[in-house]
Design a protein around this motif. Structure first.
Motif, mmCIF file in Angstrom:
data_model
loop_
_atom_site.group_PDB
_atom_site.id
_atom_site.type_symbol
_atom_site.label_atom_id
_atom_site.label_comp_id
_atom_site.label_asym_id
_atom_site.label_seq_id
_atom_site.Cartn_x
_atom_site.Cartn_y
_atom_site.Cartn_z
ATOM 1 N N HIS A 243 0.875 -1.144 -0.005
ATOM 2 C CA HIS A 243 -0.133 -0.099 -0.058
ATOM 3 C C HIS A 243 0.792 1.328 0.170
ATOM 4 O O HIS A 243 1.704 1.442 0.706
ATOM 5 C CB HIS A 243 -0.801 0.134 1.327
ATOM 6 C CG HIS A 243 -1.839 1.194 1.273
ATOM 7 N ND1 HIS A 243 -2.378 1.740 2.454
ATOM 8 C CD2 HIS A 243 -2.334 1.997 0.233
ATOM 9 C CE1 HIS A 243 -3.119 2.718 2.218
ATOM 10 N NE2 HIS A 243 -3.211 3.059 0.818
ATOM 11 N N ASN B 181 -3.749 2.231 -5.517
ATOM 12 C CA ASN B 181 -2.455 2.228 -4.633
ATOM 13 C C ASN B 181 -2.304 0.934 -3.712
ATOM 14 O O ASN B 181 -1.437 0.961 -2.849
ATOM 15 C CB ASN B 181 -2.354 3.737 -3.696
ATOM 16 C CG ASN B 181 -3.519 3.737 -2.721
ATOM 17 O OD1 ASN B 181 -4.292 2.714 -2.640
ATOM 18 N ND2 ASN B 181 -3.721 4.940 -2.115
ATOM 19 N N LYS B 182 -2.991 0.149 -3.906
ATOM 20 C CA LYS B 182 -3.063 -1.041 -3.344
ATOM 21 C C LYS B 182 -2.752 -2.272 -4.079
ATOM 22 O O LYS B 182 -3.657 -2.653 -4.882
ATOM 23 C CB LYS B 182 -4.270 -1.557 -2.375
ATOM 24 C CG LYS B 182 -4.633 -0.392 -1.226
ATOM 25 C CD LYS B 182 -5.940 -0.647 -0.490
ATOM 26 C CE LYS B 182 -6.121 0.457 0.645
ATOM 27 N NZ LYS B 182 -7.560 0.461 1.301
#
Length: 292
Positions: free
Chosen positions: A256, A277-278
């Motif tokens: 993350h 964003n993960k």
């Protein structure tokens, strides 16, 4: 009757790649084999051709190109009984090299005819498969600049690496490796299923394609001089001597980067921008059968 479909990327490696029907028919007589040859026209086309060939009952799909072409074809095969064949025609050919697929075209075709297959693991990252490696950080930035440069030669890769090292920006990164969480600020997170990433270079020389593990390399923030030293170790095939890197084996990885919206990543040597964003990475055991 065995149905073999050859999927050729004509611009891989040095370009102008072709397969002669006469040579194929000499080794694969028409009374025993159905042979088809298709040429890709754009990124993603090999995957489309592969899916169509599977629907038509293909027994073996042969990816003729580099690691990107292999990825597109193999990604269509995962979860089926279809075999993957590889004729290395790319620049790096990391997966083919790890599998020992080399020699003249006739030698490779003769081995294909034997249909002796090896089960290998593959990686899965946010809906994409990888069979050789994937990477975040400067690794993805290098591939992005490498693709923008247009050339697929080693010198172009070195040039892209130098440009990336000058422009690279660090991001706060939370990682969870096999359920153990930590916060880091890495130059690179590199995950590999293969012991080679192309051009004979490797960050994970001990990696195995069928050991039920992925090999992770974490490289922390480095000075510019340290980045140059890292590059020299990679080019000289002496990466294990670079003592700034941490290497470990794992089966799952969660990443993350809260300061980002999208994530730049390379998957088997091809640049991708993931709209998140993960990142979730995991291994799929014995997910593919490759003719070796």
């Amino acid at each position: 009757m065995k149905y073999l479909h050859f999927i050729v990327n004509p611009i891989s490696g040095k370009g102008h790649n072709t397969l002669e029907q006469t040579e194929l028919l000499n080794l694969f007589p028409s009374e025993q084999y159905k042979i088809a040859v298709s040429y890709t026209e754009r990124k993603g086309h090999a995957h489309e051709i592969a899916l169509n060939a599977i629907n038509e009952g293909a027994h073996c799909l042969i990816a003729c190109g580099g690691d990107g072409t292999v990825n597109e074809v193999a990604s269509a095969i995962v979860g089926t009984r279809v075999l993957l064949g590889i004729i290395p025609m790319g620049s790096g050919n990391g997966l083919a090299s790890n599998l020992g697929i080399q020699g003249s075209l006739t030698q490779i075709l003769t081995k294909l005819k034997a249909m002796e297959a090896l089960e290998i693991d593959c990686g899965h990252v946010n809906g994409h498969y990888f069979f050789s490696n994937t990477g975040l950080g400067i690794d993805a930035e290098i591939i992005k600049k490498y693709e923008q440069g247009g050339s697929r030669k080693l010198l172009a890769y070195i040039s892209a690496a130098l440009k990336a090292s000058l422009s690279f920006r660090y991001y706060r990164t939370i990682v969870r490796i096999d359920n153990i969480e930590n916060e880091i600020n890495p130059l690179m997170l590199f995950v590999s299923n293969s012991n080679e990433m192309g051009y004979g270079m490797s960050l994970t020389p001990q990696a195995k394609l069928n050991d039920s593990y992925l090999d992770l390399v974490v490289i922390p923030r480095l000075s510019f001089v340290q980045k140059l030293l890292l590059g020299l170790h990679v080019l000289n095939r002496s990466f294990p001597k670079f003592n700034k890197a941490q290497s470990l084996r794992m089966q799952s990885l969660f990443i993350h980067q809260p300061e980002r919206i999208y994530t730049d990543i390379q998957i088997d040597g091809e640049y991708h921008s993931l709209k998140t964003n993960k990142i979730n990475i995991e291994i799929l055991r014995a997910a593919l059968k490759v003719v070796v």
